[in-house]
Enzyme design. Sequence first.
Site, PDB file in Angstrom:
ATOM      1  N   ARG B  21      49.466  39.285  46.603  1.00 58.39           N
ATOM      2  CA  ARG B  21      48.039  39.030  46.594  1.00 58.39           C
ATOM      3  C   ARG B  21      47.482  39.265  45.209  1.00 58.39           C
ATOM      4  NH1 ARG B  21      44.918  43.487  47.890  1.00 58.39           N
ATOM      5  NH2 ARG B  21      45.957  45.484  47.755  1.00 58.39           N
ATOM      6  N   THR B  22      46.372  38.652  44.960  1.00 58.99           N
ATOM      7  CA  THR B  22      45.733  38.819  43.663  1.00 58.99           C
ATOM      8  C   THR B  22      45.253  40.249  43.520  1.00 58.99           C
ATOM      9  OG1 THR B  22      44.954  36.544  43.774  1.00 58.99           O
ATOM     10  CG2 THR B  22      43.892  37.982  42.191  1.00 58.99           C
ATOM     11  N   LEU B  23      45.669  40.893  42.452  1.00 61.62           N
ATOM     12  CA  LEU B  23      45.286  42.288  42.270  1.00 61.62           C
ATOM     13  C   LEU B  23      44.197  42.441  41.219  1.00 61.62           C
ATOM     14  CD1 LEU B  23      48.878  43.730  42.405  1.00 61.62           C
ATOM     15  CD2 LEU B  23      47.112  43.980  44.143  1.00 61.62           C
ATOM     16  N   ASP B 125      43.888  37.460  49.166  1.00 59.30           N
ATOM     17  CA  ASP B 125      44.419  36.768  47.994  1.00 59.30           C
ATOM     18  C   ASP B 125      43.312  35.912  47.401  1.00 59.30           C
ATOM     19  OD1 ASP B 125      46.949  34.184  47.487  1.00 59.30           O
ATOM     20  OD2 ASP B 125      46.058  35.629  46.100  1.00 59.30           O
ATOM     21  N   PRO B 126      42.262  36.585  46.911  1.00 57.82           N
ATOM     22  CA  PRO B 126      41.077  35.813  46.518  1.00 57.82           C
ATOM     23  C   PRO B 126      41.280  34.991  45.253  1.00 57.82           C
ATOM     24  CG  PRO B 126      40.810  38.114  45.898  1.00 57.82           C
ATOM     25  CD  PRO B 126      42.096  38.025  46.654  1.00 57.82           C
TER      26      PRO B 126
END
Lengths: 284, 244
Positions: B21-23, B125-126
């Site tokens: 996921r986007t961190l 996971d924006p």
Amino acid sequence: MFRNQYDTDVTTWSPAGRLFQVEYAMEAVKQGSAAIGLRSKTHVVLACVNKANSELSSHQKKIFKVDDHIGVAIAGLTADGRVLSRYMRSECINHSFTYESPLPVGRLVVQLADKAQVCTQRSWKRPFGVGLLVGGLDESGAHLYYNCPSGNYFEYQAFAIGSRSQAAKTYLERRFENFVDSSWDDLIKDALIATRETLQGEKLRSSICTVAVMGVGEPFHILDQETVQQLIDKFELVVEDEGPAAEPDAAAAEEGAEEGDAAEQGGDADQGAAPDQGVAPMEI
Amino acid sequence: MDSNQAGKQHSLMGSEAASERTLYPYVTGSSVVALKFKDGILMAADMGGSYGSTLRYKSVERLKPAGKHSLLGASGEISDFQEILRYLDELILYDNMWDDGNSLGPKEVHNYLTRVMYNRRNKFDPLWNSLVLGGVKNGQKYLGMVSMIGVNFEDNHVTTGFGNHLARPILRDEWHENLSYEDGVKLLEKCMRVLLYRDRSAINKLQIAKITEEGVTISPPYALKTFWGFSAFENPTVGAEGSW
């Protein structure tokens, strides 16, 4: 049409280039009770004849709301029609959810046609046995489409499908050029008269027909029986063999309108409507 | 045998459980400021792409047209913005392929983007962006915003990032209905100037985009005039030699 050796599967062509199963499906549409649609620049009216199987049963629903701005009238296998209506509602609501905007009827109709086409090209499926008159609004105004079991669709100013629809079509053909600018009342009146043409002399009453309207600024709704009867009374002639007992609300209309006058009231000097009343409408 | 199998299963499950996921964002754009004016929408954004605290890229176009009727501006992760542009490209392509009289307007595009952003957020996971979507269709002006968690709204003037803190107060005071084009640009430049002075991730190279019924125009990059000649800036270390 007669049975032949090419009509068993929808995936079999005849030597003449025909798909008989698809044509048979279109026959099923012709056997269903009539449905009529017409449109002006801003409104679409759908009307249908509701015939119950027996006096004991209720009649089948043939007009469905698909969205505030789209409605459909069906003729043929009503079960197939219900399933397709559900599909149409689903597509409309998904579009509204994603785009917060009504699905243009022209796009829905193409999707419906493509869905019907699939069933003409799979050996394990059969074509839908229902014809759909889809009325709706999009950016360019009011539209009326006819979706066929073959997967074809056509746009119309006015159309009729189902049994004895030819009589209605004949009436509509005479009058359609005026529809573009018709008022709400006139459009519905024409729909009712066209519906009456399919009844083969039987008296038109609101209990045997359903009328639905949608337009710019007017969401789709089915008119209630009282309103429809009032609209019928405005132009209807009482046929002499129907006793007053049969039609309590016809009594009000009894004194007034002569059919020829009623037709002229509507503004058209057409004498065609009067002779048709006495003669059984053509059946093809 | 059993323990072996159990071990295998455990490691299999382990690799499945490792989420992606986007961190955090890497290359980011700063604020976007937009307002409605008489004939349509005006939108401004600088051309900086920061890599953390380094002002690394200085020709990043953060304002792009989307179809005939819409203009999209983005702040946040630039690569995610490029991904969104690809989504929109496909959306507009399919819309055009219908080849009927209908087309997606700014309201529809805005809602589509809201759905995309919200669904990604739900997957943890924006797309790490704040988007500004403006446009005109059939005389109707539309201006809206979507954040990376799917919060969306429309307004007469919207900003992202630092713009919310520095530009919005100016817009609240000075925006009014039926701004002329010149007044709109002046107002935007005023906001951008404040951002330039006060936002450390802003650079002095910006574009202003306009969308009206006729179409989209995006200005070539230019710089704002700044003034640093304040007396407080002269001899800044007087009184504390050696400091800065």
